[in-house]
Design a protein around this motif. Structure first.
Motif, PDB file in Angstrom:
ATOM      1  N   LEU A 119       0.834  -1.209   0.000  1.00 19.29           N
ATOM      2  CA  LEU A 119       0.000   0.000   0.000  1.00 19.29           C
ATOM      3  C   LEU A 119       0.868   1.258   0.000  1.00 19.29           C
ATOM      4  N   ARG A 120       1.947   1.218   0.791  1.00 20.03           N
ATOM      5  CA  ARG A 120       2.822   2.388   0.893  1.00 20.03           C
ATOM      6  C   ARG A 120       3.407   2.764  -0.478  1.00 20.03           C
ATOM      7  N   LYS A 121       3.703   1.755  -1.285  1.00 18.99           N
ATOM      8  CA  LYS A 121       4.289   2.017  -2.607  1.00 18.99           C
ATOM      9  C   LYS A 121       3.283   2.650  -3.571  1.00 18.99           C
ATOM     10  N   GLN A 122       1.983   2.465  -3.300  1.00 22.91           N
ATOM     11  CA  GLN A 122       0.953   2.897  -4.251  1.00 22.91           C
ATOM     12  C   GLN A 122       0.520   4.351  -4.077  1.00 22.91           C
ATOM     13  N   THR A 123       0.852   4.971  -2.953  1.00 25.35           N
ATOM     14  CA  THR A 123       0.341   6.324  -2.701  1.00 25.35           C
ATOM     15  C   THR A 123       1.339   7.156  -1.905  1.00 25.35           C
TER      16      THR A 123
END
Length: 342
Positions: A119-123
């Motif tokens: 999730l951290r990589k996506q936003t």
């Protein structure tokens, strides 16, 4: 400058129909193996996009990668038997088939850390991750080993703290502990519930939150609410202890409920996630209704500490209804921002 009234949801969003049966809690997966792993990541991407398109400021995973907000964490602990289940009454309200504690419980490995990294990589927006609180975990299984709710809660708190520290290192900005049990077992909350929660947040530098609601919009919870009278004052029993705790933020159910809004005064100084979306109805709030709930809350919480949110998770709702509610939340918060700016 930090944005005023940052919006978010409490936790769950409906899952896509190809991943699990829609509009149902604890719904089994439709995929397995590598396809399930890939399907969960795809669902997480969709959940992320829907939150961003709706204008939410703090993003979560929508709980797309887990079947249930409590038991998915417990599944990864040692000492718990998921095969030979028992029927227990959860939250003193409804019966459920639950796993059994048969030996010492301990965290063997990371549970949600890889999902959080994904999730951290996506936003680039702040992200929030929800974990079950120790008391709610105790209330969602049968203990055949410790024979003490308090002892078991301390063990769960240790496991949660290990997970929370790794989630923080994975880039999570807010770790939220879900404690609906806090609205039921007041004496235990004050005796050991807050203490075990503080153990779970020990050593964390990220923001921490406790989410205390009246439950998902399912029949057992809705029927219970009807017995609570014209004023729901459960928060009054536990707020003084929370006010003195190290928890940064408190997430509350406020919209469409009979919670007297002035109870928020008891946690003045804390950040408050004010539930301005009712998840127990399919009716989509208007932005003005959301704004009205926020206006009322602003009498008791400083604006820099007010975080507009949903009352609870939206897993049992249809995706269209959930999407509408997300937009209403964002638009309602924007009404208040404009009022303050003028």
């Amino acid at each position: 400058m930090k944005k005023l009234l940052p919006t978010s949801i409490v936790g769950s969003l409906p899952k896509p129909t190809w991943l699990s049966t829609p509009e149902k809690l604890w719904s089994p997966w439709k995929l397995e193996g590598d396809k399930l792993s890939e399907g969960k990541q795809d669902a997480l991407r969709i959940s992320l996009q829907e939150q961003q398109l709706s204008g939410l400021d703090i993003i979560c995973d929508g709980e797309q990668t887990r079947q249930h907000f409590v038991t998915t964490f417990i599944e990864h602990l040692s000492g718990v038997d998921f095969e030979n289940r028992k029927i227990v009454k959860i939250r003193d309200r409804y019966e459920a088939s639950v796993p059994v504690v048969v030996d010492e419980v301990a965290r063997q490995k990371a549970v949600f850390v890889e999902d959080a990294k994904f999730l951290r990589k996506q936003t680039n927006k702040p992200i929030k991750w929800a974990l079950p609180g120790p008391m709610t975990m105790v209330d969602t299984l049968y203990d055949n080993h410790y024979k003490s709710r308090e002892k078991l809660a301390w063990e769960f708190a240790k496991a949660l703290n290990e997970e929370a520290r790794e989630l923080q290192d994975a880039g999570v900005d807010i770790i939220q502990f879900d404690e609906p049990a806090f609205n039921v077992f007041f004496e235990e909350v004050n005796d050991w519930g807050i203490a075990t929660l503080e153990k779970a947040i020990e050593g964390l530098n990220c923001e921490t939150s406790v989410h205390i609601c009246y439950g998902y919009g399912i029949k057992a919870n809705n029927d219970w609410k009807k017995t609570l009278g014209s004023e729901w004052r459960q928060y009054e029993e536990i707020f003084p202890k929370i006010q003195n705790s190290n928890i940064d933020m408190v997430s509350l159910e406020c919209h469409g409920s009979s919670v007297p809004i002035d109870l928020i005064e008891l946690i003045r100084g804390k950040k408050v996630m004010v539930g301005a979306i009712d998840v127990a109805t399919n009716r989509i709030e208007t932005p003005e209704e959301v704004a009205d709930t926020l206006r009322k809350a602003l009498e008791f919480v400083d604006i820099e500490n007010l975080y507009p949110c949903t009352n609870c998770g939206m897993a049992p709702l249809s995706r269209n209804v959930a999407r509408g509610k997300l937009s209403a939340l964002s638009e309602g918060a924007e009404i208040i921002r404009k009022e303050i700016a003028t």
